[in-house]
Design a protein around this motif. Structure first.
Motif, PDB file in Angstrom:
ATOM      1  N   ARG A   1       1.666   3.830   8.346  1.00 49.10           N
ATOM      2  CA  ARG A   1       2.045   2.455   8.031  1.00 49.10           C
ATOM      3  C   ARG A   1       0.798   1.620   7.786  1.00 49.10           C
ATOM      4  O   ARG A   1      -0.226   1.791   8.438  1.00 49.10           O
ATOM      5  N   GLY A   2       0.882   0.722   6.802  1.00 51.65           N
ATOM      6  CA  GLY A   2      -0.247  -0.155   6.508  1.00 51.65           C
ATOM      7  C   GLY A   2      -1.398   0.532   5.794  1.00 51.65           C
ATOM      8  O   GLY A   2      -2.499  -0.008   5.721  1.00 51.65           O
ATOM      9  N   ALA A   3      -1.172   1.743   5.295  1.00 53.64           N
ATOM     10  CA  ALA A   3      -2.236   2.446   4.568  1.00 53.64           C
ATOM     11  C   ALA A   3      -2.566   1.714   3.276  1.00 53.64           C
ATOM     12  O   ALA A   3      -1.720   1.042   2.694  1.00 53.64           O
ATOM     13  N   ARG A   4      -3.805   1.827   2.850  1.00 53.42           N
ATOM     14  CA  ARG A   4      -4.244   1.239   1.575  1.00 53.42           C
ATOM     15  C   ARG A   4      -3.562   1.927   0.400  1.00 53.42           C
ATOM     16  O   ARG A   4      -3.165   3.089   0.513  1.00 53.42           O
ATOM     17  N   LYS A   5      -3.501   1.217  -0.720  1.00 50.96           N
ATOM     18  CA  LYS A   5      -2.928   1.828  -1.927  1.00 50.96           C
ATOM     19  C   LYS A   5      -3.981   1.924  -3.026  1.00 50.96           C
ATOM     20  O   LYS A   5      -4.673   0.954  -3.331  1.00 50.96           O
ATOM     21  N   VAL A   6      -4.103   3.112  -3.591  1.00 48.80           N
ATOM     22  CA  VAL A   6      -5.065   3.348  -4.673  1.00 48.80           C
ATOM     23  C   VAL A   6      -4.305   3.767  -5.931  1.00 48.80           C
ATOM     24  O   VAL A   6      -3.481   4.682  -5.880  1.00 48.80           O
TER      25      VAL A   6
END
Ligand code: BES
Ligand code: ZN
Ligand code: MN
Length: 505
Positions: A259-264
């Motif tokens: 949860r809350g991981a960065r998006k690339v």
């Protein structure tokens, strides 16, 4: 669909604590020093007296340990292997992972026809040795028919036993698993690049990308020409309309469990063949334009790899695919098209097509609200003029550009940060549209292309653009772990950037 299996993409890589009976050859590293060459760190696994005997033989036939020098001598009778292959590592004080990767690759290339080898290079650096052997042993044989079929002597190396002091620890197994997965992803990208344009055209490329993505658990969508037309993807449609093979836009999404991981967002240029279109290229060397989907190949392999490694980062990949052909239906120099999102473009040169398909995909990728965006493309001949065939140019927002270039250096893909001089932007102004796709001059061509793309990067997104025109495809002789043809650059840069973002945000 290709009938090749994952197995044929490289040798089996296994951990071992001792040299097994089935190994035919032992591969050792040889460093060079002021007192002559030395066998690198093989104590504990190979008996010291045996090592001394091997070193004597190697010196007797002139081995010096200079980087990638190969010397093969009969094995001492105490060993079960029939011969020992020494590969040069250069000076011991300057020895890093990339030299080990290259030397392992050079050894692997010389071992076709051999089934199994054992190596002590893995004691120095397990990951680098595994990657080097796997990538060096890769070869593309799909179109070698039985008429000229290579005999058993040219079959690639099948199995590598990587010697380490403790082959059964969790950490050792994890290191090998990661390197094996990376090597497989690089080989997958090479395979796409090496597949000729007769067999890899947009619809087929999209189908193969989808199959790989679905198998890895990704969510995959493919827009066909009708959907692209309807959606307003004027760049992809404009470039693709000269070909009888219709364009595609593939979206592959890896949603991590964290949860809350960065998006690339990853975006890769997928021109399955670039004739130049009406602004046609000269015949000499045009066959190399089969590599013009090298960015797409790397992006597809990277998002699949991110899923296989289960990285705690979200990845959304966009891959625009088209064939750039001249025909009665092709776009003309002077035509105006509308990129996805509404910016209008005067297509002054139909050979500057990569930026047209990338711009659509980048605007679309922005709708997914990524924190970071990396695009990669065989975008400009100017990249090779500026940096040569092995050094990708990295442009973008200052901080992220430098981070990507520095990671690229650390993995041995050697990307180099390049500026975006402000004065070049004005040269893309057009009298009839919002912007032209080329400048009236040829100066700073790689940087001009990046300026063009910058116009389509969403506000607030950290961006890096990697131009791999030369590095994606090796047209000269093999070197290190890189054979002729597709190289898989910049897969290892991008996966390492994703891992870095997963850890450091
Ligand atoms: N695919 C080429 C770039 C390229 C050239 C890749 C050589 C690999 C090897 C690209 O589409 C192209 O044609 N670029 C033009 C741009 C120019 C018209 C502004 C170029 O570099 O000449
Ligand atoms: Zn191109
Ligand atoms: Mn072109």
């Amino acid at each position: 669909m290709s009938t090749r299996t994952a197995r044929s993409l490289g040798p089996d890589l296994v951990l071992a604590g001792t040299v097994a009976k089935r190994a035919e050859i032992l591969v050792v590293g040889l460093t060079s020093g002021p007192d002559g060459p030395e066998i690198a760190l093989s104590e504990g696994i190979v008996d010291e007296d045996v090592l001394a005997e091997i070193l004597d033989s190697l010196i007797a036939v002139g081995a010096t340990g200079k980087p990638e020098q190969l010397t093969r001598v009969p094995a001492p009778s105490a060993l079960s292997v029939t011969s020992v292959l020494a590969v040069g590592l250069g000076s011991a004080d300057r020895l890093g992972s990339e030299q080990i990767r290259k030397s392992a690759g050079a050894a692997a290339r010389s071992l076709s026809g051999i089934d199994t080898v054992a190596t002590t290079l893995s004691i120095l650096d397990l990951g680098a040795a595994a990657e080097g052997f796997a990538l060096g042993a890769y070869s593309f044989t799909e179109f070698k028919s039985s008429m000229t079929a290579p005999g058993p002597d040219s079959q690639p190396l099948a199995r590598v036993e990587l010697l380490v002091p403790s082959p059964r620890t969790k950490e050792t197994k994890a290191t090998l698993a990661r390197s094996a997965a990376i090597a497989e992803a690089v080989a997958t990208a090479r395979e796409f690049v090496n597949t000729p344009p007769s067999h890899l055209y947009p619809a087929e490329f999209a189908a193969r990308a989808k199959a790989l993505g679905v198998e890895a658990g990704l969510t995959v969508q493919v827009l066909d020409e009708k959907a692209l037309e309807k959606g307003g993807y004027g760049g992809i449609i404009g470039v693709g309309k000269g070909s009888s093979r219709q364009p595609r836009l593939v979206r592959l999404e890896y949603a991590s469990k964290k949860r809350g991981a960065r998006k690339v967002a990853l975006v890769g240029k997928g021109i399955t063949f670039d004739t130049g279109g009406i602004s046609i290229k000269p015949a000499a060397g045009m066959e190399n334009m089969t590599s013009d989907m090298g960015g797409a190949a790397a992006v597809i392999s990277t998002v699949v790899l991110a899923a296989k490694l289960g990285l705690p980062v979200n990845v959304v990949a966009y891959v625009p695919m088209a064939e750039n052909m001249p025909s009665a239906t092709a776009q003309r120099p002077g035509d105006v098209l509308t990129q996805y999102g509404g910016i209008t473009i005067e297509v002054v040169n139909t050979d500057a097509e990569g930026r047209l398909i990338l711009a659509d995909a980048m605007v679309r990728a922005g709708e997914d609200n990524p924190d970071y965006m990396i695009d990669t493309a065989t975008l400009t001949g100017a990249q090779m003029v500026a940096l040569g065939n092995r050094t990708p140019g990295v442009m973008g927002t200052d901080e992220f550009r430098d981070r990507v270039a520095s990671i690229s250096q650390s993995v041995g893909e050697n990307g180099w940060a390049m500026p975006l001089p402000e004065e070049l932007r004005g040269d893309l102004d057009s009298k009839v549209a919002d912007m032209a796709n080329v400048t009236p001059h040829r100066w700073g061509g790689m940087l001009v292309a990046a300026h063009y793309l910058k116009e389509f990067v969403p506000e607030g997104v950290q961006w890096a653009h990697i131009d791999v025109a030369g590095p994606a495809y090796n047209t000269s002789g093999p070197w290190g772990y890189t054979g002729k043809g597709g190289t898989g650059v910049p897969v290892r840069t991008m996966i390492s950037v994703l891992e870095d973002i997963a850890v450091n945000g």
